[in-house]
Design a protein around this motif. Structure first.
Motif, mmCIF file in Angstrom:
data_model
loop_
_atom_site.group_PDB
_atom_site.id
_atom_site.type_symbol
_atom_site.label_atom_id
_atom_site.label_comp_id
_atom_site.label_asym_id
_atom_site.label_seq_id
_atom_site.Cartn_x
_atom_site.Cartn_y
_atom_site.Cartn_z
ATOM 1 N N UNK A 191 -3.260 2.982 8.615
ATOM 2 C CA UNK A 191 -2.689 4.519 7.840
ATOM 3 C C UNK A 191 -2.330 4.388 6.467
ATOM 4 N N UNK A 192 -1.162 2.703 6.398
ATOM 5 C CA UNK A 192 -1.037 3.278 4.610
ATOM 6 C C UNK A 192 -2.344 2.459 3.876
ATOM 7 N N UNK A 193 -3.266 2.238 3.795
ATOM 8 C CA UNK A 193 -4.310 2.338 2.968
ATOM 9 C C UNK A 193 -5.318 3.837 2.902
ATOM 10 N N UNK A 194 -5.523 4.157 4.356
ATOM 11 C CA UNK A 194 -5.707 5.869 4.448
ATOM 12 C C UNK A 194 -5.108 6.629 3.948
ATOM 13 N N UNK A 195 -3.460 6.404 3.662
ATOM 14 C CA UNK A 195 -3.200 7.499 3.040
ATOM 15 C C UNK A 195 -2.769 6.849 1.661
ATOM 16 N N UNK A 196 -2.456 5.529 1.070
ATOM 17 C CA UNK A 196 -3.317 5.554 -0.574
ATOM 18 C C UNK A 196 -4.757 6.304 -0.547
ATOM 19 N N UNK A 255 0.798 -0.884 -0.674
ATOM 20 C CA UNK A 255 0.161 0.116 -0.051
ATOM 21 C C UNK A 255 0.931 1.069 -0.746
ATOM 22 N N UNK A 256 2.305 1.221 0.778
ATOM 23 C CA UNK A 256 3.491 2.334 0.899
ATOM 24 C C UNK A 256 3.101 1.969 -0.907
ATOM 25 N N UNK A 257 3.435 1.540 -1.438
ATOM 26 C CA UNK A 257 3.835 2.087 -2.891
ATOM 27 C C UNK A 257 2.697 1.952 -4.047
ATOM 28 N N UNK A 258 1.693 2.089 -3.274
ATOM 29 C CA UNK A 258 0.526 1.971 -4.092
ATOM 30 C C UNK A 258 0.232 4.053 -4.000
ATOM 31 N N UNK A 259 0.749 3.845 -2.566
ATOM 32 C CA UNK A 259 0.505 5.672 -2.130
ATOM 33 C C UNK A 259 1.088 6.316 -3.234
ATOM 34 N N UNK A 260 2.393 5.517 -3.448
ATOM 35 C CA UNK A 260 3.818 6.689 -3.997
ATOM 36 C C UNK A 260 3.643 6.966 -5.690
ATOM 37 N N UNK A 261 2.704 5.506 -6.426
ATOM 38 C CA UNK A 261 2.169 5.830 -7.671
ATOM 39 C C UNK A 261 0.993 6.547 -8.183
ATOM 40 N N UNK A 262 -0.229 6.204 -6.689
ATOM 41 C CA UNK A 262 -0.855 7.485 -7.407
ATOM 42 C C UNK A 262 -0.793 8.542 -6.856
ATOM 43 N N UNK A 263 0.457 9.004 -6.123
ATOM 44 C CA UNK A 263 0.772 10.340 -5.679
ATOM 45 C C UNK A 263 1.590 10.911 -7.204
ATOM 46 N N UNK A 264 2.288 10.383 -7.529
ATOM 47 C CA UNK A 264 3.086 10.486 -8.433
ATOM 48 C C UNK A 264 2.314 10.890 -9.721
ATOM 49 N N UNK A 265 1.072 10.450 -9.439
ATOM 50 C CA UNK A 265 -0.035 10.784 -10.918
ATOM 51 C C UNK A 265 -0.927 12.544 -10.862
ATOM 52 N N UNK A 266 -0.638 12.589 -9.317
ATOM 53 C CA UNK A 266 -0.882 14.472 -9.749
ATOM 54 C C UNK A 266 0.396 15.219 -9.575
ATOM 55 N N UNK A 267 -0.059 15.839 -10.740
ATOM 56 C CA UNK A 267 0.365 16.900 -11.591
ATOM 57 C C UNK A 267 1.170 17.957 -10.003
ATOM 58 N N UNK A 268 2.442 18.677 -9.920
ATOM 59 C CA UNK A 268 2.510 19.297 -9.581
ATOM 60 C C UNK A 268 2.175 21.037 -9.745
ATOM 61 N N UNK A 269 2.171 22.089 -9.308
ATOM 62 C CA UNK A 269 1.678 22.808 -9.423
ATOM 63 C C UNK A 269 2.096 23.952 -10.590
ATOM 64 N N UNK A 270 1.469 24.351 -11.741
ATOM 65 C CA UNK A 270 1.645 25.229 -12.705
ATOM 66 C C UNK A 270 2.568 24.415 -13.366
#
Length: 1427
Positions: free
Chosen positions: A1288-1293, A1210-1225
């Motif tokens: 916690x990791x599930x909710x973070x994901x 789940x920690x890896x899944x959270x990182x994968x989803x996080x990368x799909x969110x584009x930074x500001x700009x």
């Protein structure tokens, strides 16, 4: 004054000529109080005045006349610039001047005129300024050189005046004018001018700034080389003003980094050196530029070239950025190596990504080496940075992995690269040599053992490669030798080994080394004396090697030395060092056993290098030898004087077996009465001289004494027991000491027996045929003696595999040091039996087997039965002994380096052991072989055969492992294939394999098909644990095969796994591992998914629905389920580790793409998509595997392992989803369908059933607590730490899923478990009504899911209704804006706080939780359904 006043008035009555204007301006310069003539104030004068300007421009040399007239007229206008007529004249004059500017030379006069125009621009109206700008811009196409662009100096002033109006129309005009400039074609002169003007265009937005820089770096290729330094300086000034710092630095680095070697390479290097000085100065003035340089490489490791390295080296000279910039360089290099190391063996990674990782690692190495090699072209200021970086790399080398990245791929590896970097500097630059030596000295003395070894290898490289240069630094080496006794034994030997090649050029250094060693021999520490003894031997061997090696003649070596070095070099010719150090060696013979063993092995090496020294070595050992083998009385083995009591236990004081080992090999290497033996007249006989006849007679006597003693020892030992050998002891000691003494005696005698066997077998070929049978009988008797002594010592064969040869237990990875003498490592234990002796033992065993078979066929029945048991016992004993020795022999070869002179003597070519081992395997393999019907069927014999088969397979595996990475594997496989399975068997040709062109692949395929697969099938039928060894052999050989062959073997193993019926856990685990390892991706995980589903049917949660055996996979049953589960969980762990690396790799590609700093957009985009698809596919398979385990009744240890894997996943899944969110700009892209499928599958198949799984676990824990078992309570505590971390990791994901849903307007949580509150404890009320609370919760969950997917604002509405969710979303928004590292730290801190809260809540606050039970939303039955 009156005259002067009248003269202008006179001129006012008529038009003024151009000369009048000039004179009038001069008058006004002298008399500032004069008024302007009316003619100038009249609008009718404008055309004539402008006509004068045009007429002057048509003169042959128009520059001076035009400038003189224009300046005069402007000076008059400046007296009253606000006058409307003069303002209009000024605008017309400026426009006219821009029109004729291309017709006049661009020089200092024109520049002065333009500067004067610039001071008067503020008096023009807005419309007139626009006209001026239009006129200037119309001449862009005529600008060739920088001087042609002088008019453009007026543009910043014009733009500033227009923007002061603060009107939208004027601002739009300025922007359009800038766009006109950016869209036109730029010549090199105009490009240079725009760079100098850009710093004044502060009002430009980010887009236009980037476009301007893009135009600059596209056109900079056309700039003359000599103009590049000034242009770069202007760009750096521009960047220091805040003008797109990252883009400026990146553009400069990429431009010079893309320059390849050419015919003007030397000029380009000088220019690069100047640019580096500009960068260094700019960073000192503006440290933020240094931060941008470092950030550029951090953000995109692909923006890496030789100039990037040079810039970082230069920036490192600024104190503030020293460690940071070099650290970035090291990180880039180690990351490239790590990516290559992980990708080359990664099955799920596409081939193009593997190739890209290899090319990137080579690019980084090539860039570093080129940057270092170019330092000699005027870049002395970076020398300290390069030296610091080289040693920084050496300190980062991990022992055992220093050469892991190297090999046939052409990648050097960290250690070789750093040594090459420092070696290049040492060779070329005198000023760096002293610093490098000083740094080596400091680090050798200050670092730990593991970290200082690479430094010592660097020192050894410098000594070997630049011996004559190193003579100037002998005093530094002497200072290091002074610390010999204070270093660790291993390091002190490394040091002397590194220095020894220099000793042959420097007698002073040799004498000083001997002096240090003499002092060390009187130290109390055992390790120091052992190290000193190693050095003594090494000095003697180095001297002999130098004399024998013709390539090290003094004339060749000293031909390049300076005149000051000839004296030193000529002093290396001296007497025999063995004779000089004879007294010191004699002292070594009275030291502890370890010192004596070093001396004995060293003397054998000496005879190998210099055979003429053999007799002298025997003479040297004679007095010591006679202490234990007296010749004047009845023969007695003086073994009782070889041990002593120390510290309350017996220790070996004299390694008598090693002494006999030394003497036996010297006798074998020095045949008796060899007339061809060279005579060395320089050998004195230890204080007195002998004539040649007396010397020869003395040598013959020594040879006879040793030979006869060995014969007496053999005769003395045969047929005796331990008590007969040792004799009766009159001492009364305790039982434990008596046992210890007995074992010590046995160890010595066991070694002596092996020495005698080796001596007899090696000398067997020289004996006549009539004596060979008797000698072979003695060999068998010695084997029997060995077996009886082992039983006497109370050691089993299984535990004594290593003790038989007493070799070092170090692994192959420890032996990573190359290029040095044998003293670098701890003493390499040499086995007593050589490879040829072991081979002969195999032949003896086969001969006994053949004679037994012949006897059974031809002899009488009674005689056959009486001799068969005895012969069979002999066969079993010889074969068992040989196999035990063979395993230790092969393993010990990994501990000895190739440079050791004993290696070719003792080990030789171990390929010869392959066919005998293969024949033994065929003889002992279960099946319808001839030997099976002839051997005793008793349990004891069956166990003996099983153990021998195990040792034979183990030996074969170790042998194949040694040759698996070399060129000898092909020949070894050919020899193995030539061995028939039985006497009448014929190996059939493999039609498919015969078509393979590669001989190695062909032999591997035939060996797999004809030998390994049938043997695996037979052992599976016998339920033998040796199947694990066979599978390891297949995996080792198959790792070099192409994928199509691997897939075929994987399919075969998969079919075996599917159809096999066994309860042997080793068989099940080995075959499954084989099937998964050989199946290519994604088929390997698909097999794991299928097996996990079958496991679910066997060990499911509902025991009533489970079965004893799987229907699809018969091997999956109640007996094998635990081992198969463990195997699949290990596979999942490995997959999650690969996901971690792939996620980080994908992140780097995303960052490069989003910040537009990549160099090859199309290539990187393709690679990113391929990596993304492969990563999602592996994550999807991992979800399917874990979803099956959620529905299993796992044991405690496996349940805990599953929870840990779920946390990591789940920690890896959270990182994968996080990368799909584009930074500001940056532009937000929609997630792919593959990603959406992964999210849906995770929510439905894993997350939803995971909560009931946790609840069931806690329920079982609460039931177990009542037993008050301490072990169970400890397990519960460990699992209770995993559960809150998992939640916690599930909710973070899911938090990142919520953020991604908001920005993409996609409902990614429609299948997720939603609730208004969550608790780490999942509490269920067994007395709750069936349809009450659960139904309400179900309705609430469905309502929230509908709100999420119903409209675009659903997520916001849900947050308003859910305070906890609202705060979580707020935190999510803040997290996007924060830096990633800070965010990860905050998440870890939050997780720790949650862990603490859970620990507190699970203890004293438990009643409070139960009281608040109404806040916890229970899962309904429908929520728990797994999709």
């Amino acid at each position: 004054m009156t005259v002067a006043a009248e003269e202008p008035s006179h001129h006012a009555q008529k038009p003024l000529t151009d000369n009048d204007i000039i004179r009038l301006a001069q008058y006004h310069h002298c008399q500032t109080s004069l008024s302007l003539p009316p003619y100038l104030l009249s609008p009718t004068s404008h055309d004539p005045l402008l006509a004068y300007l045009k007429s002057r421009s048509s003169l042959p040399s128009p520059s001076k006349p035009v400038s003189e007239y224009a300046i005069a007229l402007l000076s008059l206008i400046s007296l009253s610039p606000t006058t409307p007529s003069l303002s209009s004249l000024l605008a017309s004059l400026l426009i006219s001047y821009t029109q004729i500017f291309s017709e006049i030379p661009s020089d200092s006069d024109s520049l002065k005129t333009i500067q004067l125009f610039g001071t008067l621009l503020r008096y023009l109206h807005v419309k007139e300024i626009k006209s001026v700008v239009d006129s200037i811009l119309s001449g862009v196409s005529r600008v060739i050189s920088v001087d042609d662009a002088q008019l453009f100096d007026l543009l910043p002033v014009c733009f500033d005046l227009l923007r002061r109006e603060a009107k939208a129309s004027e601002i739009d005009y300025v922007n359009s004018a800038i766009d006109r400039v950016l869209t036109c074609e730029w010549e090199k002169g105009f490009l240079t001018k725009m760079v100098s003007l850009a710093k004044e265009l502060t009002f430009l937005d980010k887009g236009r700034k980037s476009e301007l820089l893009e135009k600059v770096f596209l056109g900079v290729k056309c700039i003359d080389l000599q103009d590049l330094p000034s242009l770069v300086y202007q760009l750096l000034v521009l960047a220091s003003k805040g003008f797109c710092k990252r883009e400026v630095i990146g553009g400069v680095v990429c431009f010079f980094g893309s320059k390849t070697e050419s015919r003007v390479a030397s000029v380009l290097r000088q220019i690069e050196g100047t640019v580096l000085l500009h960068v260094n100065f700019a960073v000192k003035q503006d440290p933020s530029l240094g931060q941008e340089v470092v950030a550029l490489v951090k953000s995109d490791l692909r923006a890496f070239n030789h100039f990037t390295v040079a810039v970082l080296f230069s920036v490192a000279r600024v104190r503030k950025f020293g460690e940071n910039s070099l650290g970035v360089l090291r990180t880039a290099l180690l990351s490239a190596y790590n990516d290559y190391r992980l990708s080359k063996d990664c099955k799920w990674l596409p081939d193009e990504l593997k190739e890209e990782s290899l090319l990137h690692a080579k690019l980084v190495e090539k860039s570093l080496l080129r940057a270092v090699s170019e330092c000699k072209y005027g870049r002395e200021h970076v020398f300290p940075s390069v030296i610091q970086f080289g040693f920084m790399l050496l300190e980062s080398v991990e022992e055992g992995r220093s050469n892991e990245s190297g090999g046939s791929s052409g990648v050097l590896g960290t250690e070789k690269l750093s040594i090459q970097i420092l070696g290049t500097l040492f060779e070329v630059h005198d000023m760096t040599r002293n610093e490098i030596i000083e740094q080596c000295k400091f680090r050798i003395l200050s670092l730990k053992c593991a970290k200082s070894k690479p430094i010592l290898r660097l020192l050894g490289f410098l000594v070997q490669r630049y011996s004559l240069i190193m003579l100037e630094y002998v005093h530094h080496l002497k200072e290091l030798l002074d610390y010999f006794t204070l270093m660790e034994g291993n390091i002190s030997c490394f040091l002397v080994s590194a220095v020894i090649p220099l000793i042959k050029f420097s007698r002073d250094l040799q004498d000083y080394t001997i002096l240090v060693i003499r002092k060390a021999m009187f130290r109390r520490e055992d390790t120091v004396r052992v190290s000193a003894t190693k050095v003594i031997i090494e000095l003697i061997l180095a001297e002999k090697q130098a004399k024998e090696d013709s390539s090290f003649t003094l004339q060749d070596s000293s031909s390049q030395a300076s005149s000051s070095q000839h004296t030193e070099v000529s002093c290396t010719v001296r007497g025999n060092l063995f004779t000089e150090l004879n007294g010191l060696l004699q002292r070594c013979l009275y030291q502890q056993a370890k010192v004596k063993e070093v001396v004995y092995d060293g003397l054998v090496k000496l005879v190998l290098i210099d055979p003429s020294s053999g007799a002298h070595v025997l003479d040297f050992l004679m007095p010591h030898f006679l202490r234990f083998f007296r010749q004047d009385t009845d023969f007695q083995l003086g073994i009782t004087s070889c041990i002593k009591v120390e510290g309350g236990k017996f220790i070996i004081e004299e390694p008598l077996d090693r002494l006999l080992f030394c003497i036996s090999w010297i006798l074998l290497l020095q045949p008796h009465n060899n007339s061809d033996r060279p005579s060395d007249a320089t050998w004195p006989c230890f204080g007195f001289a002998l004539t040649q006849e007396n010397e020869q007679a003395g040598r013959n006597v020594s040879h006879e004494v040793y030979s006869s003693t060995l014969l007496k020892v053999r005769n003395f030992l045969l047929g005796k027991k331990l008590g007969d050998i040792v004799g009766l002891s009159q001492d009364t000691v305790s039982a434990s000491l008596e046992e210890d003494k007995r074992k010590s005696y046995c160890l010595i005698i066991l070694g002596i027996v092996q020495v005698l066997q080796n001596y007899i077998i090696t000398d067997l070929e020289k004996q006549p045929e009539g004596k060979k049978g008797e000698i072979e009988k003695d060999i068998v008797d010695l084997v029997d003696l060995y077996e009886s002594l082992e039983k006497e010592a109370g050691k089993s064969k299984q535990s004594n595999i290593g003790k038989r040869v007493r070799f070092s237990s170090r692994s192959k990875s420890d032996d990573t040091d190359v290029g040095f003498a044998s003293i670098n490592e701890e003493r390499e234990q040499v086995p007593f039996l050589s490879t040829s002796s072991i081979y002969q033992l195999f032949l003896i065993a086969f001969k006994l087997h053949s004679s037994k078979s012949a006897c059974n066929l031809s002899g009488s029945q009674d005689h056959s039965q009486s001799s068969s048991a005895k012969t069979e016992k002999s066969i079993s004993g010889v074969l068992s002994f040989t196999l035990h020795v063979c395993v230790g022999h092969i393993r010990s070869s990994l501990c000895m380096k190739e440079e050791n002179p004993l290696k070719p003597l003792v080990y030789g070519d171990m390929i010869v052991l392959g066919p005998p081992l293969m024949r033994v395997v065929y003889l002992l393999k279960p099946g319808p072989l001839v030997v099976t019907g002839q051997m005793n069927k008793g349990r004891k014999d069956a166990e003996g055969r099983k153990q021998c088969l195990h040792l034979a397979l183990l030996s074969l595996k170790e042998l194949l492992s040694i040759y698996s990475n070399g060129s000898g594997l092909t020949g070894l496989l050919e020899d193995l294939l030539a061995v028939p399975a039985s006497d009448d068997a014929i190996l059939e040709e493999c039609s498919e394999a015969s078509k393979i062109e590669d001989p190695l692949v062909k032999n591997i395929e035939i060996f797999m098909e004809k030998v390994m697969k049938p043997m695996i099938t037979d052992l599976i039928a016998q339920n033998s644990n040796d199947i694990e060894i066979l599978c390891d052999i297949v995996l080792m050989l198959g790792s070099t095969l192409p994928d199509k062959f691997k897939q075929r073997h994987g399919s075969w193993a998969h079919e075996i796994f599917r159809s096999c019926e066994t309860s042997n856990t080793t068989v099940a685990k080995s075959v499954l591992k084989l099937a998964i390892s050989f199946t290519t991706s994604p088929g390997d995980l698909s097999i794991a998914v299928e097996v996990a589903k079958e496991l679910q049917n066997v060990i499911g949660l509902d025991k009533s629905d489970t079965s004893q055996v799987s229907e699809s996979y018969m091997i999956v049953n109640q007996s094998t389920s635990a081992s198969i589960t463990s195997c699949i969980l290990q596979l999942v762990d490995s997959a999650i580790g690969d996901m971690d690396w792939g996620t980080k790799k994908l992140k780097n590609l995303y960052v490069a793409s989003q910040k537009n700093i990549h160099l090859n957009h199309d290539d990187e985009s393709t690679l990113g998509l391929a990596l993304e698809e492969a990563l999602y596919a592996m994550a999807e398979s991992t979800v399917r595997i874990l979803s099956s385990f959620v529905l299993m009744n796992l044991k405690d240890s496996q349940a805990a392992q599953f929870l840990r894997l779920a946390v990591k996943f789940y920690k890896q899944l959270a990182q994968i989803v996080k990368q799909r969110i584009a930074p500001k700009g940056c532009k937000q892209t929609l997630p792919s369908l593959k990603f959406q499928k992964l999210v849906e599958l995770t929510c439905k198949s894993l997350t939803v059933p995971l909560y009931p799984f946790l609840a069931e676990m806690q329920k079982e824990q609460q039931e177990s607590v009542s037993s008050n078992s301490k072990g169970i309570i400890n397990k519960i505590k460990q699992e209770n730490k995993c559960i809150p971390d998992l939640v916690f990791q599930i909710e973070d994901y899911e938090r990142y899923l919520i953020q991604l849903s908001k920005v993409t307007k996609l409902n990614l949580l429609r299948h997720a478990k939603r609730s208004t509150a969550r608790d780490f404890k999942i509490i269920e009320d067994a007395e709750a009504p069936a349809g009450g609370e659960d139904g309400g919760n179900q309705e609430e969950t469905e309502t929230q899911n509908n709100n999420v997917g119903g409209n675009e604002d659903g997520l916001g509405e849900e947050s308003e209704d859910d305070p906890e969710q609202a705060s979580r979303d707020l935190d999510s928004d803040k997290a996007i804006a924060a830096e990633e590292n800070d965010e990860d730290q905050e998440e870890e801190k939050e997780g720790e706080e949650d862990d603490e809260a859970e620990e507190e809540g699970s203890g004293l606050s438990r009643p409070k939780k139960i009281a608040k039970k109404s806040l916890v939303v229970e899962d309904s039955d429908e929520d728990s359904v797994t999709f």
